[in-house]
Scaffold this active site. Structure first.
Site, PDB file in Angstrom:
ATOM      1  N   GLU A 252      -3.148   0.650  -1.466  1.00  0.00           N
ATOM      2  CA  GLU A 252      -2.570   0.117  -2.543  1.00  0.00           C
ATOM      3  C   GLU A 252      -1.822  -1.141  -1.327  1.00  0.00           C
ATOM      4  O   GLU A 252      -0.837  -0.361  -0.414  1.00  0.00           O
ATOM      5  CB  GLU A 252      -1.275   1.683  -3.157  1.00  0.00           C
ATOM      6  CG  GLU A 252      -1.962   2.154  -4.208  1.00  0.00           C
ATOM      7  CD  GLU A 252      -2.422   1.437  -5.790  1.00  0.00           C
ATOM      8  OE1 GLU A 252      -2.293   0.337  -5.439  1.00  0.00           O
ATOM      9  OE2 GLU A 252      -3.400   1.759  -5.840  1.00  0.00           O
ATOM     10  N   CYS A 286       7.546  -2.679  -3.556  1.00  0.00           N
ATOM     11  CA  CYS A 286       5.631  -3.466  -2.944  1.00  0.00           C
ATOM     12  C   CYS A 286       6.116  -4.323  -4.696  1.00  0.00           C
ATOM     13  O   CYS A 286       5.546  -5.363  -4.966  1.00  0.00           O
ATOM     14  CB  CYS A 286       5.227  -2.514  -3.620  1.00  0.00           C
ATOM     15  SG  CYS A 286       5.055  -0.970  -4.508  1.00  0.00           S
TER      16      CYS A 286
HETATM   17  P1  NAD Z   1       2.248  -2.048   6.883  1.00  0.00           P
HETATM   18  O1  NAD Z   1       0.667  -2.251   6.190  1.00  0.00           O
HETATM   19  O2  NAD Z   1       2.327  -2.747   8.090  1.00  0.00           O
HETATM   20  O3  NAD Z   1       1.905  -0.167   7.511  1.00  0.00           O
HETATM   21  C1  NAD Z   1       1.355   0.421   6.461  1.00  0.00           C
HETATM   22  C2  NAD Z   1       1.103   1.711   7.795  1.00  0.00           C
HETATM   23  O4  NAD Z   1      -0.125   1.016   8.079  1.00  0.00           O
HETATM   24  C3  NAD Z   1       2.281   1.786   8.361  1.00  0.00           C
HETATM   25  O5  NAD Z   1       1.894   3.428   8.542  1.00  0.00           O
HETATM   26  C4  NAD Z   1       1.047   1.747   9.889  1.00  0.00           C
HETATM   27  O6  NAD Z   1       1.720   2.132  11.442  1.00  0.00           O
HETATM   28  C5  NAD Z   1      -0.435   1.282   9.392  1.00  0.00           C
HETATM   29  N1  NAD Z   1      -0.931   0.272   9.966  1.00  0.00           N
HETATM   30  C6  NAD Z   1      -0.819  -0.234  10.482  1.00  0.00           C
HETATM   31  N2  NAD Z   1      -1.495  -1.368  10.937  1.00  0.00           N
HETATM   32  C7  NAD Z   1      -2.881  -0.257  10.811  1.00  0.00           C
HETATM   33  C8  NAD Z   1      -3.806  -0.318  11.388  1.00  0.00           C
HETATM   34  N3  NAD Z   1      -4.422  -1.370  12.413  1.00  0.00           N
HETATM   35  N4  NAD Z   1      -4.891   0.487  10.742  1.00  0.00           N
HETATM   36  C9  NAD Z   1      -4.283   1.931  10.174  1.00  0.00           C
HETATM   37  N5  NAD Z   1      -3.048   1.590  10.130  1.00  0.00           N
HETATM   38  C10 NAD Z   1      -2.119   0.436   9.861  1.00  0.00           C
HETATM   39  O7  NAD Z   1       3.201  -1.921   5.360  1.00  0.00           O
HETATM   40  P2  NAD Z   1       4.697  -1.648   5.883  1.00  0.00           P
HETATM   41  O8  NAD Z   1       5.814  -3.189   6.355  1.00  0.00           O
HETATM   42  O9  NAD Z   1       5.384  -0.252   5.857  1.00  0.00           O
HETATM   43  O10 NAD Z   1       5.288  -2.157   3.936  1.00  0.00           O
HETATM   44  C11 NAD Z   1       5.288  -2.498   3.165  1.00  0.00           C
HETATM   45  C12 NAD Z   1       4.068  -3.203   2.833  1.00  0.00           C
HETATM   46  O11 NAD Z   1       3.508  -1.706   1.835  1.00  0.00           O
HETATM   47  C13 NAD Z   1       4.613  -4.246   1.773  1.00  0.00           C
HETATM   48  O12 NAD Z   1       3.102  -4.944   1.437  1.00  0.00           O
HETATM   49  C14 NAD Z   1       4.170  -3.353   0.150  1.00  0.00           C
HETATM   50  O13 NAD Z   1       4.124  -4.002  -1.132  1.00  0.00           O
HETATM   51  C15 NAD Z   1       3.691  -2.436   0.486  1.00  0.00           C
HETATM   52  N6  NAD Z   1       4.012  -1.696  -0.568  1.00  0.00           N
HETATM   53  C16 NAD Z   1       2.751  -1.263  -1.378  1.00  0.00           C
HETATM   54  C17 NAD Z   1       3.148   0.097  -2.370  1.00  0.00           C
HETATM   55  C18 NAD Z   1       1.911   0.143  -3.330  1.00  0.00           C
HETATM   56  O14 NAD Z   1       1.679   1.137  -4.063  1.00  0.00           O
HETATM   57  N7  NAD Z   1       0.960  -1.021  -3.554  1.00  0.00           N
HETATM   58  C19 NAD Z   1       4.035   1.002  -1.710  1.00  0.00           C
HETATM   59  C20 NAD Z   1       5.261   0.287  -0.848  1.00  0.00           C
HETATM   60  C21 NAD Z   1       5.070  -0.611   0.034  1.00  0.00           C
END
Ligand code: NAD
Length: 500
Positions: A252, A286
């Site tokens: 997501e 999001c």
């Molecule tokens: P992010 O993608 O930077 O991080 C999310 C998670 O992924 C964190 O736990 C991070 O440590 C981990 N991560 C980072 N790089 C990784 C890798 N290479 N491999 C595995 N894990 C890794 O997102 P964020 O800044 O924490 O949150 C904001 C983003 O999340 C926005 O884009 C927002 O739209 C999205 N979001 C989506 C939803 C949805 O349901 N669609 C809900 C909430 C947030």
């Protein structure tokens, strides 16, 4: 313990808490000098041990009756209800969302847990007819095994529960890695799982940044990756998993949602819906709207009313319930939002509110609002900013509105403001989205509805109630009550030599 005492970060593997380690701090975005706690970065060895622990626990957890598993969630619900205020306070301090929003998020997490408990006694498959009267056939959902849960900072309590809830109910075990920006909330949640009586190894906790997440994703012992976060990371996880064809990834991701204000809209409702969609959670949902599309007959009046309301919004201390919203999450986010504000200027924005940094000690930004005619290829109208950055865009008619709506690579949520049921239906059927709203903001979720999107927003495995399909696979099971073997489709059972 006083709320000012930094939390000692520790991880949970096979039911044992690690000794606290101080590899990185979690800082409050409202006051960058305030440290919420010190946390460890899981090593590769700790990551492997956590996956092994989950694998071992899976063997006994899947044998536990589904109703017993559900009853653990009943206990968890009592604990969340007991600690609602403390959880909301911790969340507000750690991620900077306003305390009222944090409380609502804890309640949403509680609803997910209640939903999971309530579904424990619901069917897990269906009985179907067989061609042969002596056969009984049924379908059953079965757990996959070990689930990795990787979550973002902006919903640090509800989103992990959307994933951990269905996964554990169905008999999977989990390794959970919360965001490095909200490790304290993640750790508190796991402490509640332990207190609720979930057996050792069913929920394991690893702390750390993307490198720790990536190590977890690379482990072939993980059957399913449940990811919520940005598109770039979601894509990377899917790429890393491509060499494991038996691996399922539910991703997501981000959004560039829109509110569409039609010519017959109730004006005040449309302004309220626009403001909440754009600026609640400081634009860091999001589903936050980065775009408000307004019919040209209302456009000038709408822009004026929107800007007047946006000017009055108070972005301040997350612990003061009177504030509308708080800071953005960190310095990197400030840089990103200001970069997009500048990009919009260079792409021809008519700036109405000049968003800027408003504090040196906290990560506060004021709203950036601009008018812009839609044209293909304009990046600030297509890309996710994830902050208080909003475009007001005029449209001529419904076909034009739908075309503009769909001119982004994302498809998460949308709202249409109209009094016409024909128009409502048109937008419902022709816009690209996962969650649609009428005469509402494009934000807000209820746990019994699937939460997900299309295009770059999601790969078709929505969260919350929708996740049960992703964390189980469907099997069929056929039993013969006869004393001989008879096959479907008239397939003969004669074995060579029988007729001799
Ligand atoms: P992010 O993608 O930077 O991080 C999310 C998670 O992924 C964190 O736990 C991070 O440590 C981990 N991560 C980072 N790089 C990784 C890798 N290479 N491999 C595995 N894990 C890794 O997102 P964020 O800044 O924490 O949150 C904001 C983003 O999340 C926005 O884009 C927002 O739209 C999205 N979001 C989506 C939803 C949805 O349901 N669609 C809900 C909430 C947030």
């Amino acid at each position: 313990m006083s709320v000012d005492t930094p939390i000692a970060g520790r991880m949970l593997v096979a039911g044992t808490w690690s000794t606290p380690r101080d590899d990185f701090p979690s800082r409050s975005p409202a006051h960058r000098d305030t440290v919420i706690g010190h946390f460890p970065n899981a090593t590769a060895e700790e990551s492997r041990t956590a996956v092994d622990a989950a694998r071992t626990a899976f063997l006994s957890w899947r044998r536990t009756s589904r109703i017993q598993r559900a009853e653990c969630f009943y206990s968890l619900a009592q604990l969340i209800a007991r600690d609602t205020d403390a959880l909301a306070l911790l969340m507000a301090r750690e991620c900077g969302k306003n305390i009222t929003e944090c409380r609502a998020e804890v309640v949403e997490g509680l609803h997910m847990v209640q939903y999971v408990f309530a579904t424990g006694r619901m069917p897990i498959g269906e009985i179907v007819a067989s061609e042969l009267p002596e056969k009984d056939a049924c379908t059953r959902r079965k757990p996959w095994g070990v689930v990795a849960v990787i979550t973002p900072w902006n919903f640090p309590f509800a989103v992990p529960l959307w994933m951990l809830g269905p996964s554990l109910l169905e008999g999977n075990t989990a390794v959970f890695k919360p965001s490095e920006d909200t490790p304290a909330v993640g750790q508190k949640l796991v402490e509640l799982f332990v207190e609720a009586g979930f057996p050792a190894g069913t929920v394991n906790l690893l702390h750390g940044d993307g490198r720790v997440g990536e190590e977890l994703v690379r482990n072939p012992g993980v059957n399913v990756v449940l990811f919520t976060g940005s598109y770039d990371v979601g894509r990377r996880i899917q790429e890393l998993s491509a060499s494991m064809p038996d691996r399922l990834v539910a991703a997501e991701m981000g959004g560039k949602s829109a509110v569409v204000v039609c010519e017959d809209a109730r004006f005040d409702l449309a302004v309220t819906a626009g403001i909440l969609s754009a600026f609640k959670t400081t634009g860091q949902r999001c589903v936050s709207a980065g775009r408000i599309l307004v019919h040209e007959s209302l456009f000038t009046r709408y822009c004026e009313a929107f800007v007047q309301t946006a000017k009055r919004l108070r972005f301040g201390d997350p612990l003061d319930a009177a504030n509308f919203a708080g800071p953005v999450i960190h310095e990197g986010s400030i840089e990103k939002v200001l970069g997009y504000n500048q990009l919009a200027r260079t792409e021809g924005a008519d700036v109405l509110l000049n968003g800027d940094r408003t504090s040196e000690t906290g990560c506060y930004l004021s709203p950036f609002v601009y008018r812009m005619e839609h044209q293909p290829g304009i990046r600030c109208l297509r890309e996710e900013v994830f902050g208080p950055h909003l475009a007001l865009i005029p449209f001529r008619d419904d076909d034009h509105g739908i075309a503009i709506h769909n001119d982004t690579e994302y498809g998460l949520s949308m709202a249409v403001i109209t009094e016409s049921y024909r128009r409502m239906r048109l937008y419902r059927d022709e816009c690209d989205y996962g969650m649609g709203y009428v005469n509402l903001p494009c934000i807000g979720a209820e746990v019994h509805l699937p939460f997900g999107g299309v295009k770059k927003s999601g790969n078709g495995h929505p969260s919350a109630a929708g996740l049960i399909e992703a964390v189980t696979h469907k099997t069929s099971w056929t039993v013969n009550h006869g004393t001989e073997i008879r096959m479907a489709q008239g397939l003969t059972t004669t074995i060579v030599g029988d007729t001799a």
